[in-house]
Design an enzyme around this catalytic site. Structure first.
Site, PDB file in Angstrom:
ATOM      1  N   ARG A  51       3.172  -1.144 -29.109  1.00 58.35           N
ATOM      2  CA  ARG A  51       3.547  -0.420 -27.883  1.00 58.35           C
ATOM      3  C   ARG A  51       3.082   1.031 -27.984  1.00 58.35           C
ATOM      4  O   ARG A  51       2.689   1.650 -27.010  1.00 58.35           O
ATOM      5  CB  ARG A  51       5.077  -0.489 -27.667  1.00 58.35           C
ATOM      6  N   TYR A 103      -1.324   3.934  -0.156  1.00 59.54           N
ATOM      7  CA  TYR A 103      -0.990   2.552  -0.495  1.00 59.54           C
ATOM      8  C   TYR A 103       0.509   2.315  -0.279  1.00 59.54           C
ATOM      9  O   TYR A 103       1.343   3.124  -0.718  1.00 59.54           O
ATOM     10  CB  TYR A 103      -1.377   2.278  -1.957  1.00 59.54           C
ATOM     11  N   ASP A 175      -4.732  10.202  -6.663  1.00 57.33           N
ATOM     12  CA  ASP A 175      -4.937   8.770  -6.887  1.00 57.33           C
ATOM     13  C   ASP A 175      -6.389   8.482  -6.501  1.00 57.33           C
ATOM     14  O   ASP A 175      -6.746   8.494  -5.315  1.00 57.33           O
ATOM     15  CB  ASP A 175      -3.944   7.965  -6.034  1.00 57.33           C
ATOM     16  N   LYS A 200      -8.653  -2.286  -9.729  1.00 56.07           N
ATOM     17  CA  LYS A 200      -9.639  -2.281  -8.645  1.00 56.07           C
ATOM     18  C   LYS A 200     -11.056  -2.061  -9.205  1.00 56.07           C
ATOM     19  O   LYS A 200     -11.548  -2.889  -9.940  1.00 56.07           O
ATOM     20  CB  LYS A 200      -9.220  -1.240  -7.613  1.00 56.07           C
TER      21      LYS A 200
HETATM   22  O1  P1T Z   1      -1.561  -2.862  -8.081  1.00 58.94           O
HETATM   23  P1  P1T Z   1      -1.499  -1.747  -9.092  1.00 58.94           P
HETATM   24  O2  P1T Z   1      -2.482  -1.841 -10.189  1.00 58.94           O
HETATM   25  O3  P1T Z   1      -0.107  -1.477  -9.559  1.00 58.94           O
HETATM   26  O4  P1T Z   1      -1.979  -0.430  -8.291  1.00 58.94           O
HETATM   27  C1  P1T Z   1      -1.273   0.108  -7.220  1.00 58.94           C
HETATM   28  C2  P1T Z   1      -2.175   0.940  -6.346  1.00 58.94           C
HETATM   29  C3  P1T Z   1      -2.199   2.313  -6.536  1.00 58.94           C
HETATM   30  N1  P1T Z   1      -2.976   3.106  -5.782  1.00 58.94           N
HETATM   31  C4  P1T Z   1      -3.759   2.609  -4.813  1.00 58.94           C
HETATM   32  C5  P1T Z   1      -4.607   3.523  -4.003  1.00 58.94           C
HETATM   33  C6  P1T Z   1      -3.798   1.232  -4.581  1.00 58.94           C
HETATM   34  O5  P1T Z   1      -4.611   0.768  -3.616  1.00 58.94           O
HETATM   35  C7  P1T Z   1      -2.980   0.374  -5.362  1.00 58.94           C
HETATM   36  C8  P1T Z   1      -2.939  -1.106  -5.152  1.00 58.94           C
HETATM   37  N2  P1T Z   1      -3.482  -1.512  -3.933  1.00 58.94           N
HETATM   38  C9  P1T Z   1      -3.577  -2.797  -3.486  1.00 58.94           C
HETATM   39  C10 P1T Z   1      -3.127  -3.856  -4.159  1.00 58.94           C
HETATM   40  C11 P1T Z   1      -4.237  -2.952  -2.173  1.00 58.94           C
HETATM   41  O6  P1T Z   1      -4.635  -4.069  -1.808  1.00 58.94           O
HETATM   42  O7  P1T Z   1      -4.395  -1.929  -1.481  1.00 58.94           O
END
Ligand code: P1T
Length: 386
Positions: A51, A103, A175, A200
């Site tokens: 961890r 988001y 972000d 992503k």
């Molecule tokens: O899904 P995760 O890895 O926890 O990330 C969250 C997140 C954070 N910031 C942005 C700009 C994002 O687009 C996302 C996740 N977004 C999607 C799952 C979506 O389809 O827009």
């Protein structure tokens, strides 16, 4: 060659990645272990418990920090886990100024998780700098910027917002998920912290959920490493390996996806059923000049809505594409189509969504790296159902 002297593609492939010292393995091994043998109490090779440290994760953290021109990289089990660690830098009574188009999961975390602990978020249109200035008060401790915004693809002037925040001694976080480090490097524009959903573009193949934070300030980095270990939302070594592998082609994938997206946006502009096309790479888009200045290309996300504004109408397109798969997420090699109002942004109240133009018929495309002629043909045959 030192990492600082490398250009982007060289960094993507080499930064933080050295042949494995025990075998010479060119690819970073997946150190699938939960613990490490110590010679004597406290006498070890820098690794005690997985961890706290893991060599696969270390390589990725170094790689991502190099791509964002930062000193420290800290990885988490998801983008939202990374965001949660940043939120934990704040104390009850502190306030956040965030953009009003972001988001849905980020909005939900601020409003439904951290507000309970006395941290209040204000959501403002950050494309209007006066509104940013006005929203900052003596309790503001963090300015949260998402650009391009999800899903309206507005562009926020990172440098200008960071200048305002700095004048008030307020921390800034960008972000950078939608742009990826290939298109934009917020730390170079004055941001204190950059964060990613590595799920992503960084991962790039829709096969991993992962998050990352990159920054330059050592004291804040130490707090975040502490939170990474103390809270424990860490990614597994296999997930770190997948992101590390994905990053090696980031520049090629994003380059191609951006080219495809621009062609698709132009195609949509000419379609009689389409009302608005949101893509910063269109010359008449209000953010075209800013995007050109701030980003390397205009991104591979395209949103649009329909003249007949209803979920029923949008569904006819959403349910009939064959190549564009109807799914949440973005940034993979394959193209996806989504309906923010019922999917990614369902956690935002409808009246708030409508204020930013997120209508019931808004459709979001994550454009992949297929042949663009096939993608356009796929949309064309779906539009026939309208
Ligand atoms: O899904 P995760 O890895 O926890 O990330 C969250 C997140 C954070 N910031 C942005 C700009 C994002 O687009 C996302 C996740 N977004 C999607 C799952 C979506 O389809 O827009």
């Amino acid at each position: 060659m030192s990492t600082e002297n490398m250009k982007f593609a060289t960094k993507a492939i080499h930064a933080g990645v050295d042949p494995d010292p025990t075998s010479g393995a060119v690819m970073t091994p997946i150190y699938q272990t939960s613990t490490y043998a110590q010679e004597a109490p406290g006498k070890h090779k820098g690794y005690e418990y997985a961890r706290t440290q893991n060599p696969t994760r270390d390589a990725l953290q170094k790689n991502l920090s190099a791509l964002e021109n930062g000193k420290f990289g800290i990885c988490f089990s998801s983008g939202l886990a990374a965001m949660d660690a940043i939120m934990r830098l704040l104390n009850p009574g502190d306030e956040i100024v965030s953009c009003n188009d972001l988001y849905g999961g980020s909005y939900r975390q601020m409003v439904r998780v951290h507000e309970r602990y006395g941290i209040k978020a204000h959501f403002v249109d950050m494309t209007d700098l006066k509104k940013v200035e006005k929203a900052i008060n003596k309790n503001t401790k963090l300015v949260w910027i998402e650009t391009p915004t999800n899903p309206m693809l507005n562009i926020i002037d990172i440098q200008a917002v960071c200048d305002i925040a700095k004048a008030h001694k307020v921390l800034t976080c960008v972000d950078n998920t939608f742009a990826s480090p290939y298109l934009q490097n917020p730390l170079d524009l004055g941001a204190d912290i950059v964060t990613h959903s590595a799920t992503k573009y960084l991962g790039g193949h829709s096969d991993v959920v992962h998050g990352a934070i990159i920054l330059n300030d050592e004291a804040i980095a130490q707090q975040l490493y502490f939170l990474q270990n103390a809270v424990g939302a860490v990614p597994g070594p296999q997930d770190c390996f997948l992101v590390l592998r994905g990053v090696k082609t980031l520049h090629l994938r994003v380059e191609r996806a951006c080219k495809n997206a621009k062609k698709i946006a132009k195609y949509l502009v000419g379609h009689p059923k389409v009302k608005n096309v949101y893509y910063p790479g269109l010359k008449d888009n209000p953010y075209y000049e800013l995007a050109k200045r701030q980003m390397r290309h205009f991104g591979a996300m395209v949103s649009f809505d329909l003249h007949e504004d209803s979920l029923e109408e949008a569904s006819k397109v959403l349910s009939n594409t064959k190549l564009f798969l109807l799914a949440e997420s973005l940034g993979g090699v394959e193209s996806l189509i989504g309906h923010p109002a019922t999917m990614t942004h369902a956690s935002i109240p409808r009246e708030e969504r409508l204020k930013v133009g997120l209508t019931d018929s808004l459709i979001r495309l994550s454009v992949g790296i297929e042949d663009v002629e096939d993608l356009i043909e796929d949309l064309e045959q779906a539009f026939v159902h309208l």
